[in-house]
Design a protein around this motif. Structure first.
Motif, PDB file in Angstrom:
ATOM      1  N   ALA A   1      40.630  28.821  20.151  1.00  0.00           N
ATOM      2  CA  ALA A   1      40.162  27.874  19.126  1.00  0.00           C
ATOM      3  C   ALA A   1      39.953  26.481  19.734  1.00  0.00           C
ATOM      4  CB  ALA A   1      41.187  27.803  17.994  1.00  0.00           C
ATOM      5  N   ASP A   2      39.157  25.661  19.046  1.00  0.00           N
ATOM      6  CA  ASP A   2      38.944  24.284  19.506  1.00  0.00           C
ATOM      7  C   ASP A   2      40.153  23.407  19.201  1.00  0.00           C
ATOM      8  OD1 ASP A   2      36.034  24.034  20.465  1.00  0.00           O
ATOM      9  OD2 ASP A   2      35.915  25.263  18.644  1.00  0.00           O
ATOM     10  N   THR A   3      40.888  23.774  18.162  1.00  0.00           N
ATOM     11  CA  THR A   3      42.083  23.022  17.793  1.00  0.00           C
ATOM     12  C   THR A   3      42.911  23.884  16.842  1.00  0.00           C
ATOM     13  OG1 THR A   3      42.893  20.912  16.886  1.00  0.00           O
ATOM     14  CG2 THR A   3      41.004  21.870  15.784  1.00  0.00           C
ATOM     15  N   THR A   4      44.109  23.426  16.542  1.00  0.00           N
ATOM     16  CA  THR A   4      44.951  24.123  15.562  1.00  0.00           C
ATOM     17  C   THR A   4      45.357  23.145  14.464  1.00  0.00           C
ATOM     18  OG1 THR A   4      45.806  25.745  17.148  1.00  0.00           O
ATOM     19  CG2 THR A   4      47.172  25.303  15.219  1.00  0.00           C
ATOM     20  N   PHE A   5      45.313  23.639  13.244  1.00  0.00           N
ATOM     21  CA  PHE A   5      45.787  22.881  12.091  1.00  0.00           C
ATOM     22  C   PHE A   5      47.062  23.565  11.632  1.00  0.00           C
ATOM     23  CE2 PHE A   5      44.924  21.475   7.500  1.00  0.00           C
ATOM     24  CZ  PHE A   5      45.359  20.177   7.752  1.00  0.00           C
ATOM     25  N   PHE A   6      48.137  22.795  11.535  1.00  0.00           N
ATOM     26  CA  PHE A   6      49.471  23.369  11.342  1.00  0.00           C
ATOM     27  C   PHE A   6      50.114  22.748  10.105  1.00  0.00           C
ATOM     28  CE2 PHE A   6      53.869  24.277  12.258  1.00  0.00           C
ATOM     29  CZ  PHE A   6      53.862  25.390  13.088  1.00  0.00           C
ATOM     30  N   GLY A   7      50.779  23.582   9.296  1.00  0.00           N
ATOM     31  CA  GLY A   7      51.495  23.047   8.126  1.00  0.00           C
ATOM     32  C   GLY A   7      52.777  22.370   8.568  1.00  0.00           C
ATOM     33  N   ALA A   8      53.885  23.043   8.394  1.00  0.00           N
ATOM     34  CA  ALA A   8      55.170  22.563   8.920  1.00  0.00           C
ATOM     35  C   ALA A   8      56.069  23.780   8.970  1.00  0.00           C
ATOM     36  CB  ALA A   8      55.781  21.499   8.009  1.00  0.00           C
ATOM     37  N   THR A   9      57.037  23.760   9.877  1.00  0.00           N
ATOM     38  CA  THR A   9      57.874  24.955  10.024  1.00  0.00           C
ATOM     39  C   THR A   9      59.353  24.647   9.863  1.00  0.00           C
ATOM     40  OG1 THR A   9      58.478  26.806  11.459  1.00  0.00           O
ATOM     41  CG2 THR A   9      57.928  24.731  12.556  1.00  0.00           C
ATOM     42  N   SER A  10      60.047  25.627   9.276  1.00  0.00           N
ATOM     43  CA  SER A  10      61.506  25.524   9.200  1.00  0.00           C
ATOM     44  C   SER A  10      62.125  26.531  10.160  1.00  0.00           C
ATOM     45  CB  SER A  10      61.967  25.806   7.779  1.00  0.00           C
ATOM     46  OG  SER A  10      61.510  27.082   7.365  1.00  0.00           O
ATOM     47  N   GLY A  11      61.309  27.186  10.974  1.00  0.00           N
ATOM     48  CA  GLY A  11      61.870  28.111  11.956  1.00  0.00           C
ATOM     49  C   GLY A  11      60.951  29.250  12.347  1.00  0.00           C
ATOM     50  N   ALA A  12      60.426  29.986  11.358  1.00  0.00           N
ATOM     51  CA  ALA A  12      59.681  31.200  11.686  1.00  0.00           C
ATOM     52  C   ALA A  12      58.412  30.911  12.506  1.00  0.00           C
ATOM     53  CB  ALA A  12      59.327  31.956  10.404  1.00  0.00           C
TER      54      ALA A  12
ATOM     55  N   SER B   1      49.738  13.098  11.221  1.00  0.00           N
ATOM     56  CA  SER B   1      50.129  13.218  12.622  1.00  0.00           C
ATOM     57  C   SER B   1      49.148  14.092  13.394  1.00  0.00           C
ATOM     58  CB  SER B   1      51.543  13.836  12.660  1.00  0.00           C
ATOM     59  OG  SER B   1      51.920  14.191  13.947  1.00  0.00           O
ATOM     60  N   GLY B   2      48.889  13.691  14.620  1.00  0.00           N
ATOM     61  CA  GLY B   2      48.079  14.502  15.528  1.00  0.00           C
ATOM     62  C   GLY B   2      48.715  14.472  16.905  1.00  0.00           C
ATOM     63  N   CYS B   3      48.688  15.607  17.619  1.00  0.00           N
ATOM     64  CA  CYS B   3      49.286  15.695  18.952  1.00  0.00           C
ATOM     65  C   CYS B   3      48.185  16.022  19.956  1.00  0.00           C
ATOM     66  CB  CYS B   3      50.366  16.770  18.978  1.00  0.00           C
ATOM     67  SG  CYS B   3      51.744  16.416  17.875  1.00  0.00           S
ATOM     68  N   TYR B   4      47.974  15.125  20.900  1.00  0.00           N
ATOM     69  CA  TYR B   4      46.835  15.236  21.819  1.00  0.00           C
ATOM     70  C   TYR B   4      47.299  15.477  23.257  1.00  0.00           C
ATOM     71  CZ  TYR B   4      44.407  12.794  17.995  1.00  0.00           C
ATOM     72  OH  TYR B   4      43.899  12.430  16.773  1.00  0.00           O
ATOM     73  N   GLY B   5      46.591  16.390  23.936  1.00  0.00           N
ATOM     74  CA  GLY B   5      46.809  16.591  25.364  1.00  0.00           C
ATOM     75  C   GLY B   5      45.494  16.385  26.103  1.00  0.00           C
TER      76      GLY B   5
ATOM     77  N   GLY C   1      37.967  13.924  13.338  1.00  0.00           N
ATOM     78  CA  GLY C   1      37.596  12.958  14.390  1.00  0.00           C
ATOM     79  C   GLY C   1      37.613  13.632  15.757  1.00  0.00           C
ATOM     80  N   TYR C   2      38.676  14.421  16.003  1.00  0.00           N
ATOM     81  CA  TYR C   2      38.805  15.122  17.281  1.00  0.00           C
ATOM     82  C   TYR C   2      37.672  16.135  17.469  1.00  0.00           C
ATOM     83  CZ  TYR C   2      40.823  18.213  20.841  1.00  0.00           C
ATOM     84  OH  TYR C   2      41.029  18.970  21.968  1.00  0.00           O
ATOM     85  N   LEU C   3      37.235  16.744  16.367  1.00  0.00           N
ATOM     86  CA  LEU C   3      36.161  17.758  16.434  1.00  0.00           C
ATOM     87  C   LEU C   3      34.768  17.123  16.421  1.00  0.00           C
ATOM     88  CD1 LEU C   3      37.632  20.472  14.027  1.00  0.00           C
ATOM     89  CD2 LEU C   3      37.464  20.598  16.520  1.00  0.00           C
ATOM     90  N   GLU C   4      34.750  15.816  16.625  1.00  0.00           N
ATOM     91  CA  GLU C   4      33.484  15.058  16.668  1.00  0.00           C
ATOM     92  C   GLU C   4      32.732  15.143  15.347  1.00  0.00           C
ATOM     93  OE1 GLU C   4      31.776  16.575  20.239  1.00  0.00           O
ATOM     94  OE2 GLU C   4      33.032  15.299  21.496  1.00  0.00           O
ATOM     95  N   LEU C   5      33.498  15.104  14.268  1.00  0.00           N
ATOM     96  CA  LEU C   5      32.916  15.023  12.931  1.00  0.00           C
ATOM     97  C   LEU C   5      33.490  13.784  12.230  1.00  0.00           C
ATOM     98  CD1 LEU C   5      33.425  18.814  12.075  1.00  0.00           C
ATOM     99  CD2 LEU C   5      31.204  17.686  12.385  1.00  0.00           C
TER     100      LEU C   5
END
Ligand code: ATP
Length: 354
Positions: free
Chosen positions: A62-73, A268-272, A308-312
């Motif tokens: 994928a070009d990027t990942t969109f993530f909710g939030a996790t409590s563990g699983a 929040s966004g995490c960039y590498g 923004g990251y996806l150039e949109l």
């Protein structure tokens, strides 16, 4: 070319903010392709693992990942997104939307960004029993005794590398330049505890001072982290880009969220170098799971960062403008903002503005 986004909703109340946000993105008809990697409890049932190989491959493709939030699983996927994809820069904006429930008398105009180093510091998960330090005979500079003599007890290792510090500080300066182009002041502040940590935090600060000399067009200030915490609350309008090691950034970004109306607005966004993923800064809000009242603003603003990251960028701005309008109008705000709207009603108001 069609851009692909891996969707990972997470657990507890997180999907209740996540799915309506994806629906809003659909509403924008951007031609994005969604893929849903098998992650978490359902993947355990279907694939025998909460993070099977197929999930990793889908994230990679994928070009990027969109993530909710996790409590563990879904945590193994999150760890992969961070330490597997080396997303070293956690960008957490603290921007006030008029109408949001800030505890400050004059929150209008607060608009700064915390740039948190995302891979190092105390987040190495290198902890242990103090007895384990005996072979190294590691001395405490304050106790003036070998640390293992303080046993029983535990230790955690804080790691600050030269390369890690330099890349996050450079990221902060580049972001300040970019923000200046968008009409922001274009300043960098750095927070460390270099007096009590004269080797580790001082290294981060020394590197920041050195990099600051290269960016002589960008004003730079270095603060003790405790002083910075006070200043962020007392004079938040004075800040633009604020860079700090991992743990301080984690804590102060929640404090910064409080200034602008709470965790419900904390994007929040995490960039590498080669990947980025986007998630709200808040957790899974287990206490409100199943009630349909979670504030999806943080998710929506994180999605705007993703666009923004996806150039949109126009689509990202449209989302932010719609959120701005809904807060200004104040009719469809969620309970954490003093309103009575459900998540669905808030999203419907945003969709209408779009
Ligand atoms: P983590 O450790 O994963 O960051 P946490 O333990 O800090 O999570 P959160 O899930 O962030 O906990 O929730 C803290 C409090 O804030 C809870 O009372 C929760 O209901 C509330 N909260 C968090 N996010 C939202 C949101 N989007 N809308 C409304 N309330 C929220």
């Amino acid at each position: 070319m069609t851009k692909t986004v891996a969707l990972i909703p997470g657990e507890e109340a997180a999907p209740e903010a996540f799915e309506p946000t994806v629906a809003l993105l659909d509403h924008l008809r951007l031609g994005l392709e969604w893929v849903r990697p098998p992650v978490g409890n359902s993947a355990q049932e279907t694939h025998g693992s909460t993070f099977p190989k197929q999930a990793r491959e889908m994230i990679d493709a994928a070009d990027t990942t969109f993530f909710g939030a996790t409590s563990g699983a879904s945590a193994p996927a999150l760890f992969y997104l961070r330490w597997g994809k080396l997303t070293y820069a956690n960008v957490r904006p603290a921007r006030y939307f008029r109408g949001a429930k800030s505890p400050l008398a004059k929150p209008d105009g607060i608009d700064f960004v915390i740039v948190r180093e995302n891979l190092e510091d105390l987040y190495t998960f290198a902890e242990g029993d103090l007895e384990q330090l005996a072979p190294a005979n590691l001395m405490s500079g304050t106790w003036r005794r070998p640390l293992h003599e303080l046993a029983p007890g535990r230790f955690a290792v804080k790691v600050i590398t030269e390369a890690g510090s330099e890349r996050i500080v450079r990221f902060a300066f580049e972001l300040a330049r970019q923000r200046r182009e968008d009409g922001c002041p274009g300043r960098v502040a750095c927070g460390t505890k270099h007096n009590m940590l004269p080797r580790s935090d001082a290294l981060f600060r020394d590197i920041a001072l050195r990099v600051a000399e290269e960016y002589d067009d960008i004003p730079f200030e270095s603060y003790f982290i405790d002083d910075l915490a006070h200043r962020l609350v007392a004079t938040p309008h004075a800040f633009d880009v604020v860079v700090m090691p991992n743990l301080y950034g984690d804590i102060l970004s929640d404090a910064a969220a409080a200034l602008i109306g709470g965790l419900g607005l904390a994007a929040s966004g995490c960039y590498g170098e080669n990947y980025a993923y986007f998630e709200s800064a808040h957790g899974t809000a287990p206490d409100i799971e199943g009630q349909g009242i979670i504030n999806p603003t943080a998710m929506i603003l994180s999605a705007a960062m993703m666009l923004g990251y996806l150039e949109l960028p126009e689509a990202g701005c449209a989302l932010v403008d719609a959120v701005t309008a809904v807060y200004a109008e104040g009719k469809a705000l969620t309970r954490d903002q003093g309103g009575s709207a459900s998540t669905e009603a808030f999203c419907a108001a945003v969709a209408e503005r779009l």
